[in-house]
Write a protein that holds these residues in place. Structure first.
Motif, PDB file in Angstrom:
ATOM      1  N   SER A   1       0.839  -1.205   0.000  1.00  0.00           N
ATOM      2  CA  SER A   1       0.000   0.000   0.000  1.00  0.00           C
ATOM      3  C   SER A   1       0.871   1.251   0.000  1.00  0.00           C
ATOM      4  O   SER A   1       0.580   2.221  -0.707  1.00  0.00           O
ATOM      5  CB  SER A   1      -0.906   0.017   1.227  1.00  0.00           C
TER       6      SER A   1
ATOM      7  N   VAL B   1       2.380   1.849  -3.553  1.00  0.00           N
ATOM      8  CA  VAL B   1       1.348   2.282  -4.510  1.00  0.00           C
ATOM      9  C   VAL B   1       0.905   3.716  -4.227  1.00  0.00           C
ATOM     10  O   VAL B   1       0.851   4.563  -5.125  1.00  0.00           O
ATOM     11  CB  VAL B   1       0.132   1.317  -4.463  1.00  0.00           C
ATOM     12  N   ILE B   2       0.594   3.993  -2.953  1.00  0.00           N
ATOM     13  CA  ILE B   2       0.096   5.330  -2.565  1.00  0.00           C
ATOM     14  C   ILE B   2       1.153   6.408  -2.799  1.00  0.00           C
ATOM     15  O   ILE B   2       0.853   7.483  -3.328  1.00  0.00           O
ATOM     16  CB  ILE B   2      -0.352   5.340  -1.082  1.00  0.00           C
TER      17      ILE B   2
ATOM     18  N   TYR C   1       1.481   7.185  -6.503  1.00  0.00           N
ATOM     19  CA  TYR C   1       0.350   7.920  -7.072  1.00  0.00           C
ATOM     20  C   TYR C   1       0.207   9.319  -6.481  1.00  0.00           C
ATOM     21  O   TYR C   1      -0.235  10.246  -7.164  1.00  0.00           O
ATOM     22  CB  TYR C   1      -0.968   7.151  -6.949  1.00  0.00           C
TER      23      TYR C   1
ATOM     24  N   GLU D   1      -0.459  12.695  -8.492  1.00  0.00           N
ATOM     25  CA  GLU D   1      -1.609  13.557  -8.204  1.00  0.00           C
ATOM     26  C   GLU D   1      -1.191  14.981  -7.839  1.00  0.00           C
ATOM     27  O   GLU D   1      -1.853  15.946  -8.227  1.00  0.00           O
ATOM     28  CB  GLU D   1      -2.454  12.943  -7.084  1.00  0.00           C
TER      29      GLU D   1
ATOM     30  N   ILE E   1      -8.178   7.726 -11.995  1.00  0.00           N
ATOM     31  CA  ILE E   1      -7.068   6.788 -11.706  1.00  0.00           C
ATOM     32  C   ILE E   1      -6.857   6.724 -10.184  1.00  0.00           C
ATOM     33  O   ILE E   1      -6.673   5.651  -9.611  1.00  0.00           O
ATOM     34  CB  ILE E   1      -5.764   7.194 -12.436  1.00  0.00           C
ATOM     35  N   GLY E   2      -6.945   7.905  -9.533  1.00  0.00           N
ATOM     36  CA  GLY E   2      -6.803   7.975  -8.073  1.00  0.00           C
ATOM     37  C   GLY E   2      -7.829   7.100  -7.364  1.00  0.00           C
ATOM     38  O   GLY E   2      -7.515   6.398  -6.395  1.00  0.00           O
TER      39      GLY E   2
ATOM     40  N   VAL F   1      -6.837   3.479  -7.716  1.00  0.00           N
ATOM     41  CA  VAL F   1      -5.681   3.201  -6.841  1.00  0.00           C
ATOM     42  C   VAL F   1      -6.159   3.010  -5.394  1.00  0.00           C
ATOM     43  O   VAL F   1      -5.764   2.061  -4.712  1.00  0.00           O
ATOM     44  CB  VAL F   1      -4.638   4.352  -6.916  1.00  0.00           C
ATOM     45  N   ASN F   2      -7.068   3.906  -4.953  1.00  0.00           N
ATOM     46  CA  ASN F   2      -7.574   3.813  -3.581  1.00  0.00           C
ATOM     47  C   ASN F   2      -8.386   2.544  -3.335  1.00  0.00           C
ATOM     48  O   ASN F   2      -8.310   1.949  -2.266  1.00  0.00           O
ATOM     49  CB  ASN F   2      -8.420   5.037  -3.239  1.00  0.00           C
TER      50      ASN F   2
ATOM     51  N   PHE G   1      -7.947  -0.289  -4.826  1.00  0.00           N
ATOM     52  CA  PHE G   1      -6.963  -1.374  -4.758  1.00  0.00           C
ATOM     53  C   PHE G   1      -6.290  -1.417  -3.379  1.00  0.00           C
ATOM     54  O   PHE G   1      -6.174  -2.467  -2.750  1.00  0.00           O
ATOM     55  CB  PHE G   1      -5.920  -1.202  -5.878  1.00  0.00           C
ATOM     56  N   VAL G   2      -5.875  -0.232  -2.882  1.00  0.00           N
ATOM     57  CA  VAL G   2      -5.176  -0.171  -1.587  1.00  0.00           C
ATOM     58  C   VAL G   2      -6.120  -0.539  -0.434  1.00  0.00           C
ATOM     59  O   VAL G   2      -5.734  -1.245   0.503  1.00  0.00           O
ATOM     60  CB  VAL G   2      -4.519   1.214  -1.374  1.00  0.00           C
TER      61      VAL G   2
ATOM     62  N   SER H   1     -11.429  11.225  -3.975  1.00  0.00           N
ATOM     63  CA  SER H   1     -11.346  11.014  -5.427  1.00  0.00           C
ATOM     64  C   SER H   1     -12.726  11.147  -6.072  1.00  0.00           C
ATOM     65  O   SER H   1     -12.869  11.733  -7.142  1.00  0.00           O
ATOM     66  CB  SER H   1     -10.770   9.624  -5.733  1.00  0.00           C
TER      67      SER H   1
END
Length: 310
Positions: free
Chosen positions: A19, A22-23, A26, A30, A125-126, A129-130, A132-133, A162
């Motif tokens: 996490s 990835v965070i 991104y 962002e 996309i954000g 990503v969130n 997924f995390v 997001s």
């Protein structure tokens, strides 16, 4: 029990590490996107992601440090590191949210032009990503571990951030509503503020040696008093060493005619019953009611029942 704990520990570590990577990646995307599109909603979401990255990094450090073994200067080891980390985490969240709120108020007076299409793409996309995390962290221990829970709350807030940025981008694209951007950022900031306050409050409660939330003190008292041979109970203290690890110490009074073996059996019985009440570490001192002071001294002894029940 220990195996179960180690399994949860490894799952937590994996979830946090992945996490965090990835965070962090991104968040940079962002933040750059926010500056390029001039969107405060994106920047506030990036700020939120920064707090996520801090939260995840701190949680990861806490897991690594927390496993360091106890020594003469730190008899509980480094388990409290996680709680200190959670305080820093919560305070950082509160600071970021206040900054965004101030910034947003300024934008209400003069809403700047925002590149809404770029803002929409980055926000979508954000969101992915969130999601997924959040899924990754749900595979960790979001109930017991304060830092995993803090990170999870951050990510859920992010996810909503997001969504807010997506809605704001659409409103700017189709209705030219420049004001939607600061409104979305204010909503995100308030979410961050609430989760920051909660995490800080829970961590401070543990540092103040408060009674753990998952322990009913009246139930504990009646459980101890129900044990055969216990006449009275005093000097009761219940606290958390770290999230998910509760400890208790108390004095129980028994009949003076009891043998040492009988009083030891009482201690063991109390410790055993308290394991079912979310207390894994007990220190029980047995005292005897007797008129002869000498007998009381011989009979009084202390026993530490260590058990790693989670």
């Amino acid at each position: 029990m220990a195996g179960e704990h180690n399994h949860a520990h490894t799952a937590n570590k994996k979830a946090l590490l992945l996490s965090f990577i990835v965070i962090t990646a991104y968040m940079i995307v962002e933040a750059v996107g926010g500056f390029m599109t001039n969107s405060l909603a994106l920047l506030s979401d990036a700020g939120h992601m920064l707090s996520d990255a801090i939260s995840l990094g701190v949680g990861l450090m806490a897991l690594v440090y927390g496993t360091k073994s106890a020594n003469y200067t730190k008899t509980y080891g480094y388990k409290r590191f996680e709680i200190l980390a959670a305080v820093v985490n919560g305070v950082a969240l509160i600071g970021i949210s206040l900054y965004i709120l101030v910034e947003a108020v300024g934008r209400f007076q003069h809403p700047p032009a925002v590149a809404s299409r770029g803002m929409l793409i980055i926000a979508v996309i954000g969101l992915l990503v969130n999601i997924f995390v959040a899924w990754l962290l749900m595979r960790g221990d979001t109930h017991e571990n304060l830092n995993i829970r803090a990170a999870f709350l951050h990510v859920i807030g992010d996810l909503l951030g997001s969504v807010g940025a997506i809605i704001a981008a659409l409103l700017i694209m189709f209705f030219n509503l420049g004001i939607a951007d600061p409104i979305a950022s204010i909503i995100v900031a308030l979410l961050v503020l609430v989760s920051g306050f909660r995490v800080t409050r829970d961590a401070v409660h543990i540092l103040m040696e408060g009674t753990p939330a998952n322990v009913d003190i009246d139930e504990v008292i009646s459980t101890i008093n129900e044990v055969d041979g216990v006449i009275a109970l005093h000097d009761l203290h219940i606290w958390s060493i770290t999230s998910g690890q509760n400890a208790l110490s108390c004095h129980v009074v028994v009949d003076g005619g009891m043998t040492v073996q009988e009083s030891q059996m009482i201690q063991e019985e109390i410790s055993h019953r308290l394991e079912h009440k979310n207390i894994g570490h007990t220190t029980i001192q047995v005292e005897c009611t007797t008129t002869q002071h000498a007998a009381s001294i011989i009979c009084t002894h202390q026993e530490q029942a260590h058990s790693h029940h989670h």
